[in-house]
Design a protein around this motif. Structure first.
Motif, mmCIF file in Angstrom:
data_model
loop_
_atom_site.group_PDB
_atom_site.id
_atom_site.type_symbol
_atom_site.label_atom_id
_atom_site.label_comp_id
_atom_site.label_asym_id
_atom_site.label_seq_id
_atom_site.Cartn_x
_atom_site.Cartn_y
_atom_site.Cartn_z
ATOM 1 N N SER A 1 50.716 15.259 57.832
ATOM 2 C CA SER A 1 49.349 15.946 57.743
ATOM 3 C C SER A 1 49.433 17.001 58.398
ATOM 4 C CB SER A 1 48.542 14.950 58.746
ATOM 5 O OG SER A 1 47.069 15.422 58.492
ATOM 6 N N GLY A 2 48.620 18.019 57.484
ATOM 7 C CA GLY A 2 48.399 19.464 57.985
ATOM 8 C C GLY A 2 49.098 20.357 56.984
ATOM 9 N N ALA A 3 48.729 20.016 55.663
ATOM 10 C CA ALA A 3 49.257 20.794 54.472
ATOM 11 C C ALA A 3 48.647 22.141 54.476
ATOM 12 C CB ALA A 3 49.007 20.110 53.363
ATOM 13 N N ILE A 4 47.409 22.389 55.348
ATOM 14 C CA ILE A 4 46.873 23.626 55.663
ATOM 15 C C ILE A 4 47.634 24.813 56.047
ATOM 16 C CG2 ILE A 4 45.464 23.341 57.439
ATOM 17 C CD1 ILE A 4 44.402 25.221 54.424
ATOM 18 N N TYR A 5 48.535 24.180 56.954
ATOM 19 C CA TYR A 5 49.403 25.044 57.655
ATOM 20 C C TYR A 5 50.587 25.736 56.643
ATOM 21 C CZ TYR A 5 47.922 23.307 62.165
ATOM 22 O OH TYR A 5 46.988 22.900 63.293
ATOM 23 N N GLY A 6 50.844 25.171 55.825
ATOM 24 C CA GLY A 6 52.007 25.576 54.615
ATOM 25 C C GLY A 6 51.288 26.505 53.792
ATOM 26 N N VAL A 7 49.819 26.093 53.380
ATOM 27 C CA VAL A 7 49.327 26.851 52.362
ATOM 28 C C VAL A 7 48.864 28.468 53.218
ATOM 29 C CG1 VAL A 7 46.984 26.901 51.290
ATOM 30 C CG2 VAL A 7 48.161 24.893 51.263
ATOM 31 N N THR A 8 48.335 28.224 54.335
ATOM 32 C CA THR A 8 47.971 29.553 54.986
ATOM 33 C C THR A 8 49.136 30.191 55.374
ATOM 34 O OG1 THR A 8 45.969 28.304 55.918
ATOM 35 C CG2 THR A 8 46.621 30.381 57.122
ATOM 36 N N LEU A 9 50.236 29.606 55.613
ATOM 37 C CA LEU A 9 51.457 30.140 56.107
ATOM 38 C C LEU A 9 51.804 31.192 54.742
ATOM 39 C CD1 LEU A 9 53.848 31.178 57.876
ATOM 40 C CD2 LEU A 9 54.891 28.865 56.922
ATOM 41 N N LEU A 10 51.921 30.642 53.458
ATOM 42 C CA LEU A 10 52.090 31.550 52.402
ATOM 43 C C LEU A 10 51.092 32.559 52.206
ATOM 44 C CD1 LEU A 10 53.101 28.498 50.106
ATOM 45 C CD2 LEU A 10 54.504 30.143 50.953
ATOM 46 N N ASP A 11 49.873 32.360 52.639
ATOM 47 C CA ASP A 11 48.949 33.553 52.523
ATOM 48 C C ASP A 11 49.292 34.584 53.370
ATOM 49 O OD1 ASP A 11 47.527 32.209 50.540
ATOM 50 O OD2 ASP A 11 46.082 31.184 51.569
ATOM 51 N N MET A 12 49.546 34.200 54.722
ATOM 52 C CA MET A 12 49.853 35.062 55.709
ATOM 53 C C MET A 12 51.081 36.096 55.336
ATOM 54 S SD MET A 12 48.743 32.937 59.257
ATOM 55 C CE MET A 12 49.117 34.205 60.425
ATOM 56 N N LEU A 13 51.936 35.338 54.946
ATOM 57 C CA LEU A 13 53.467 36.230 54.760
ATOM 58 C C LEU A 13 53.006 36.917 53.318
ATOM 59 C CD1 LEU A 13 55.838 33.071 55.232
ATOM 60 C CD2 LEU A 13 55.745 35.174 56.447
ATOM 61 N N ARG A 14 52.196 36.818 52.695
ATOM 62 C CA ARG A 14 51.924 37.768 51.532
ATOM 63 C C ARG A 14 51.284 39.039 52.004
ATOM 64 N NH1 ARG A 14 52.126 37.394 46.113
ATOM 65 N NH2 ARG A 14 52.690 35.471 46.082
ATOM 66 N N GLU A 15 50.381 38.748 53.001
ATOM 67 C CA GLU A 15 49.889 39.623 53.659
ATOM 68 C C GLU A 15 50.876 40.796 54.440
ATOM 69 O OE1 GLU A 15 47.084 37.934 56.549
ATOM 70 O OE2 GLU A 15 45.732 37.310 54.974
ATOM 71 N N VAL A 16 51.792 40.271 54.797
ATOM 72 C CA VAL A 16 52.903 41.002 55.297
ATOM 73 C C VAL A 16 53.964 41.435 54.554
ATOM 74 C CG1 VAL A 16 52.157 40.498 57.716
ATOM 75 C CG2 VAL A 16 53.995 39.354 56.662
ATOM 76 N N GLU A 17 54.048 41.193 53.267
ATOM 77 C CA GLU A 17 54.936 41.555 52.333
ATOM 78 C C GLU A 17 56.361 40.859 52.504
ATOM 79 O OE1 GLU A 17 55.089 45.530 50.645
ATOM 80 O OE2 GLU A 17 52.848 45.583 51.057
ATOM 81 N N VAL A 18 56.548 39.662 52.966
ATOM 82 C CA VAL A 18 57.644 38.998 52.891
ATOM 83 C C VAL A 18 57.728 38.038 51.809
ATOM 84 C CG1 VAL A 18 58.823 37.068 54.159
ATOM 85 C CG2 VAL A 18 57.566 38.933 55.446
ATOM 86 N N GLU A 19 58.874 38.092 50.972
ATOM 87 C CA GLU A 19 58.998 37.166 49.964
ATOM 88 C C GLU A 19 59.413 35.716 50.381
ATOM 89 O OE1 GLU A 19 62.711 36.924 46.719
ATOM 90 O OE2 GLU A 19 61.589 38.745 46.618
ATOM 91 N N THR A 20 58.546 34.687 49.477
ATOM 92 C CA THR A 20 58.555 33.527 50.104
ATOM 93 C C THR A 20 59.273 32.585 48.817
ATOM 94 O OG1 THR A 20 56.149 33.229 49.228
ATOM 95 C CG2 THR A 20 56.525 33.625 51.487
ATOM 96 N N HIS A 21 60.065 31.652 49.358
ATOM 97 C CA HIS A 21 60.610 30.653 48.517
ATOM 98 C C HIS A 21 59.943 29.309 49.250
ATOM 99 C CE1 HIS A 21 63.689 33.446 46.431
ATOM 100 N NE2 HIS A 21 63.332 34.130 47.489
#
Length: 190
Positions: free
Chosen positions: A14-34
Motif C-alpha cells: 500500500s502506498g502507490a501514491i509514493y511512486g506516482v508522486t516520486l516520478l512527478d518530483m523527479l520530473r521537476e528536477v530533471e532526472v531521467e526516470t526508469h
C-alpha cells in the motif's frame, strides 16, 4: 550532457501514491526516470489511485515491462544514480535480500546493489515481525537504505500530498537531489 538516470520501482505494498508522486518530483528536477512496476504494484496502483500503468507514461521517461529481464536497467553497464522502491513490499524486500531475482523489479535492484549504487526501500508494512526485521537488517548490511515513509509533523502538513512529498524529499536527499521540502527549523533556546 545527458540527465542523470534513476530507477523507480513500485511494488504491491500500500502506498502507490509514493511512486506516482516520486516520478512527478523527479520530473521537476530533471532526472531521467526508469520505471518498473510489479504485477501486484499494478493492482495496488489501480486500487489506490485509479491509475493504470499506461497512465504512468506521462510521468516516467521510460517504463520497463516487469518481465523484460533483458532491459537496460538489468545491466550494471547502464549507469544510474541508483534506485528507489516506493512503496516496497516485504515480498520484494525478501526476494532481494535472498538474491532471488524473479522479475525485472528485483533483478534491477540486485544490479544496483552489486554496483554499489544508492538504493532506498520505502517499506510500507506494519507491524513488522522478526522475519521482516531480519530481512530489512540483511538489506541494510548489503548496503541498502531502509527508509519507511514517516510523516514529519513539524511541517504542519495541510494535506496528504504535503506529507507524501515531505517523505519523498527526505529520500531524495539521500541521492543529493534537492527539492522544495520544509526543513526542520530548529527549536528556539529556552
Amino acid at each position: 550532457m545527458s540527465k542523470p538516470h534513476i530507477i523507480v520501482g513500485i511494488s504491491g505494498a500500500s502506498g502507490a501514491i509514493y511512486g506516482v508522486t516520486l516520478l512527478d518530483m523527479l520530473r521537476e528536477v530533471e532526472v531521467e526516470t526508469h520505471l518498473v512496476v510489479s504485477k501486484s504494484g499494478e493492482l495496488t496502483l489501480s486500487a489506490e489511485t485509479g491509475l493504470k500503468l499506461k497512465d504512468m507514461e506521462t510521468r516516467a521517461d521510460h517504463i520497463h515491462p516487469v518481465k523484460n529481464i533483458g532491459a537496460t536497467i538489468a545491466s550494471g553497464s547502464f549507469k544510474t544514480m541508483g534506485k528507489i522502491i516506493a512503496p516496497c513490499s516485504i515480498r520484494t524486500a525478501s526476494e532481494i535480500s535472498s538474491g532471488i531475482t524473479a522479475s525485472l523489479l528485483t533483478r534491477a535492484t540486485d544490479v544496483v546493489l552489486k554496483e554499489r549504487r544508492r538504493l532506498a526501500f520505502m517499506v510500507c508494512e506494519t507491524p513488522l515481525h522478526l522475519g521482516h526485521l531480519r530481512t530489512l537488517t540483511q538489506l541494510a548490511e548489503m548496503g541498502a537504505i531502509i527508509a519507511p515513509p514517516v510523516p514529519a509533523f513539524y511541517t504542519a502538513p495541510a494535506s496528504i500530498d504535503a506529507m507524501v512529498r515531505q517523505s519523498l524529499g527526505r529520500v531524495l536527499d539521500l541521492f543529493d537531489i534537492e527539492t522544495d521540502i520544509t526543513r526542520w527549523p530548529g527549536l528556539a533556546p529556552s
